[in-house]
Scaffold this active site. Structure first.
Site, PDB file in Angstrom:
ATOM      1  N   GLY A  73      -2.864  49.073  12.419  1.00  0.00           N
ATOM      2  CA  GLY A  73      -3.440  48.119  11.474  1.00  0.00           C
ATOM      3  C   GLY A  73      -3.707  48.764  10.126  1.00  0.00           C
TER       4      GLY A  73
ATOM      5  N   LYS B 207     -12.431  38.827  24.090  1.00  0.00           N
ATOM      6  CA  LYS B 207     -11.926  39.753  25.121  1.00  0.00           C
ATOM      7  C   LYS B 207     -11.569  41.098  24.504  1.00  0.00           C
ATOM      8  CE  LYS B 207      -9.854  36.456  28.366  1.00  0.00           C
ATOM      9  NZ  LYS B 207      -8.579  35.934  28.883  1.00  0.00           N
TER      10      LYS B 207
ATOM     11  N   TYR C  65     -15.990  36.701  16.709  1.00  0.00           N
ATOM     12  CA  TYR C  65     -15.905  38.039  16.112  1.00  0.00           C
ATOM     13  C   TYR C  65     -17.294  38.689  16.061  1.00  0.00           C
ATOM     14  CZ  TYR C  65     -14.678  41.596  12.553  1.00  0.00           C
ATOM     15  OH  TYR C  65     -14.470  42.763  11.860  1.00  0.00           O
TER      16      TYR C  65
ATOM     17  N   GLN D 259     -27.120  55.151  29.722  1.00  0.00           N
ATOM     18  CA  GLN D 259     -26.970  55.132  31.180  1.00  0.00           C
ATOM     19  C   GLN D 259     -26.018  56.218  31.684  1.00  0.00           C
ATOM     20  OE1 GLN D 259     -26.405  51.001  32.287  1.00  0.00           O
ATOM     21  NE2 GLN D 259     -25.781  51.568  34.353  1.00  0.00           N
TER      22      GLN D 259
HETATM   23  P1  NAD Z   1      -6.282  44.988  11.141  1.00  0.00           P
HETATM   24  O1  NAD Z   1      -6.166  43.601  11.654  1.00  0.00           O
HETATM   25  O2  NAD Z   1      -5.315  45.437  10.100  1.00  0.00           O
HETATM   26  O3  NAD Z   1      -6.241  46.041  12.320  1.00  0.00           O
HETATM   27  C1  NAD Z   1      -6.600  45.756  13.640  1.00  0.00           C
HETATM   28  C2  NAD Z   1      -5.560  46.374  14.572  1.00  0.00           C
HETATM   29  O4  NAD Z   1      -5.939  46.146  15.928  1.00  0.00           O
HETATM   30  C3  NAD Z   1      -4.177  45.743  14.388  1.00  0.00           C
HETATM   31  O5  NAD Z   1      -3.198  46.744  14.301  1.00  0.00           O
HETATM   32  C4  NAD Z   1      -3.999  44.898  15.649  1.00  0.00           C
HETATM   33  O6  NAD Z   1      -2.646  44.715  16.011  1.00  0.00           O
HETATM   34  C5  NAD Z   1      -4.792  45.702  16.649  1.00  0.00           C
HETATM   35  N1  NAD Z   1      -5.248  44.902  17.793  1.00  0.00           N
HETATM   36  C6  NAD Z   1      -5.839  43.693  17.781  1.00  0.00           C
HETATM   37  N2  NAD Z   1      -6.110  43.285  19.037  1.00  0.00           N
HETATM   38  C7  NAD Z   1      -5.677  44.274  19.862  1.00  0.00           C
HETATM   39  C8  NAD Z   1      -5.666  44.437  21.273  1.00  0.00           C
HETATM   40  N3  NAD Z   1      -6.161  43.508  22.079  1.00  0.00           N
HETATM   41  N4  NAD Z   1      -5.138  45.577  21.775  1.00  0.00           N
HETATM   42  C9  NAD Z   1      -4.619  46.543  20.973  1.00  0.00           C
HETATM   43  N5  NAD Z   1      -4.609  46.431  19.639  1.00  0.00           N
HETATM   44  C10 NAD Z   1      -5.131  45.313  19.080  1.00  0.00           C
HETATM   45  O7  NAD Z   1      -7.782  45.125  10.585  1.00  0.00           O
HETATM   46  P2  NAD Z   1      -8.523  46.368   9.900  1.00  0.00           P
HETATM   47  O8  NAD Z   1      -9.088  45.879   8.627  1.00  0.00           O
HETATM   48  O9  NAD Z   1      -7.692  47.564   9.899  1.00  0.00           O
HETATM   49  O10 NAD Z   1      -9.755  46.570  10.906  1.00  0.00           O
HETATM   50  C11 NAD Z   1      -9.819  47.627  11.830  1.00  0.00           C
HETATM   51  C12 NAD Z   1     -11.159  47.601  12.556  1.00  0.00           C
HETATM   52  O11 NAD Z   1     -12.222  47.737  11.601  1.00  0.00           O
HETATM   53  C13 NAD Z   1     -11.415  46.292  13.306  1.00  0.00           C
HETATM   54  O12 NAD Z   1     -12.077  46.593  14.520  1.00  0.00           O
HETATM   55  C14 NAD Z   1     -12.346  45.533  12.388  1.00  0.00           C
HETATM   56  O13 NAD Z   1     -13.177  44.655  13.097  1.00  0.00           O
HETATM   57  C15 NAD Z   1     -13.129  46.673  11.752  1.00  0.00           C
HETATM   58  N6  NAD Z   1     -13.669  46.255  10.447  1.00  0.00           N
HETATM   59  C16 NAD Z   1     -12.851  46.169   9.350  1.00  0.00           C
HETATM   60  C17 NAD Z   1     -13.380  45.738   8.138  1.00  0.00           C
HETATM   61  C18 NAD Z   1     -12.537  45.652   6.885  1.00  0.00           C
HETATM   62  O14 NAD Z   1     -13.049  45.211   5.869  1.00  0.00           O
HETATM   63  N7  NAD Z   1     -11.302  46.074   6.855  1.00  0.00           N
HETATM   64  C19 NAD Z   1     -14.735  45.380   8.045  1.00  0.00           C
HETATM   65  C20 NAD Z   1     -15.512  45.461   9.194  1.00  0.00           C
HETATM   66  C21 NAD Z   1     -14.984  45.912  10.389  1.00  0.00           C
END
Ligand code: NAD
Ligand code: UDP
Length: 311
Positions: A13, A92, A146, A163
């Site tokens: 991602g 999930k 989310y 734990q």
């Molecule tokens: P993104 O959507 O580009 O990256 C998320 C990645 O997780 C993607 O590559 C997707 O294919 C993968 N993914 C999703 N579901 C999956 C699954 N079930 N199994 C395996 N892979 C899975 O988003 P991002 O901005 O890079 O965010 C990365 C993390 O940071 C996320 O957990 C997001 O909640 C957290 N986050 C990001 C931001 C932001 O502003 N970018 C802010 C708060 C939290």
């Protein structure tokens, strides 16, 4: 010599791909795990020639077995349009993904970091948001899959720590932007830039008075990696974000100025439960890690605009 073997879930991602690159550059072996829901191979294709990089298609809702020293758990769609596309799957991914990765960390005694979010504060009634604010989340609203998923993941992390003595780290990431955001992922920075570069109307939801605080990806990764390497007892949660706060109208005007576009700003309905304001209190990250963001919005936007021009 290889320093550590590290698993990055969601590694294909936006944030994950930059993280994989950083960790490899620091001399680690990196296993990138992703189901490509919102990420893409393209984000990590330049790393495939590196013999210390491994790319694996896997869904975190299923258990995964490997031996590593550290786990960065980033797998989860982050953009509202993507996480609302299949809300049950989003829950999930957050909850079963956390259980599977924590179970793995417990078995192999790995240290594990959770990418939590400012969304745990919901539509905040305290401003700016410190870590000890419990938040204001609608448990049945469109963002709840989310927000609540991430809240339960934090609960799981803290309980595996108490734990089962799992070594945990929780960060709460505030809106982060930069190169490799998906051009159609619907988040505000990528939307405005893509619209401006294509000469399309800039879509402001609501009246544009709602605010966000935008952190450039490089700054965020500095904080994330520093935190992973910080003293064991410092488990967080810790806010990571840039306290510079802007309204969406200010952001739209800045993108128009920096791109030189003559797009028209148009106003569209505000999505339900859209937070009205958001700004991180980063005192804890400052005092514990000596971390604060260095890249102002204008500079980060220029780099991001260059990226979108190049693709
Ligand atoms: P993104 O959507 O580009 O990256 C998320 C990645 O997780 C993607 O590559 C997707 O294919 C993968 N993914 C999703 N579901 C999956 C699954 N079930 N199994 C395996 N892979 C899975 O988003 P991002 O901005 O890079 O965010 C990365 C993390 O940071 C996320 O957990 C997001 O909640 C957290 N986050 C990001 C931001 C932001 O502003 N970018 C802010 C708060 C939290
Ligand atoms: N937004 C907007 N126009 C867009 C996309 C988003 O005005 O084309 C607004 C959205 O309503 C929200 C803010 O920008 O108030 C940030 O949205 P984003 O989806 O980037 O992140 P989040 O709401 O999760 O912070």
């Amino acid at each position: 010599m290889i320093k550590k073997k590290i698993l990055v879930t969601g590694g294909a991602g936006f944030l994950g791909s930059h993280l994989c690159e950083r960790l490899l550059n620091e001399g680690n072996e990196v296993v990138c795990l992703d189901n490509y829901f919102t990420g893409q191979k393209q984000n990590v294709v330049h790393l495939l020639d590196n013999p210390f990089f491994e790319l694996i298609r896997h869904d975190v809702t299923m258990p995964y077995f490997i031996e590593v020293d550290e786990i960065y758990n980033l797998a989860c769609p982050a953009s509202p349009i993507h996480y609302q596309y299949n809300p049950i799957k989003t829950v999930k991914t957050s909850v079963m993904g956390a259980i599977n990765m924590l179970g793995l960390a417990k078995r192999i005694k790995a240290k594990i970091l959770q990418a939590s979010t400012s969304e745990v504060y919901g539509d905040p009634e305290v401003h700016p948001q410190p870590e000890d604010y419990w938040g204001h989340v609608n448990p049945i609203g469109p963002r709840s899959c989310y927000d609540e998923g991430k809240r339960v993941a934090e609960t799981l992390f803290i309980n595996y720590h108490h734990q089962n003595n799992v070594r945990i780290k929780i960060i709460r990431i505030f809106n982060t932007y930069g190169p490799r955001m998906h051009p159609h992922d619907g988040r505000v920075v990528s939307n405005f830039i893509v619209q401006a570069l294509n000469g399309e109307d800039i879509t402001i939801y609501g009246d544009g008075s709602q605010s966000r605080s935008f952190c450039y990806v490089d700054d965020l990764l500095d904080g994330m990696i520093q935190f992973m390497n910080s003293r064991e007892e410092f488990i967080g949660p810790v806010n990571l974000g840039n306290p510079g706060e802007f309204t969406m109208l200010e952001l739209a005007e800045l993108v128009l100025r920096l791109t030189g576009a003559s797009s028209k700003i148009i106003y569209m309905p505000l999505p339900a439960d859209d937070p009205t304001q958001r700004q991180p209190n980063i005192s804890l990250a400052k005092s514990e890690l000596g971390w604060e963001p260095k890249i102002p919005l204008e500079e980060g936007l220029k780099k991001t605009i260059e990226y979108f021009k190049s693709i």
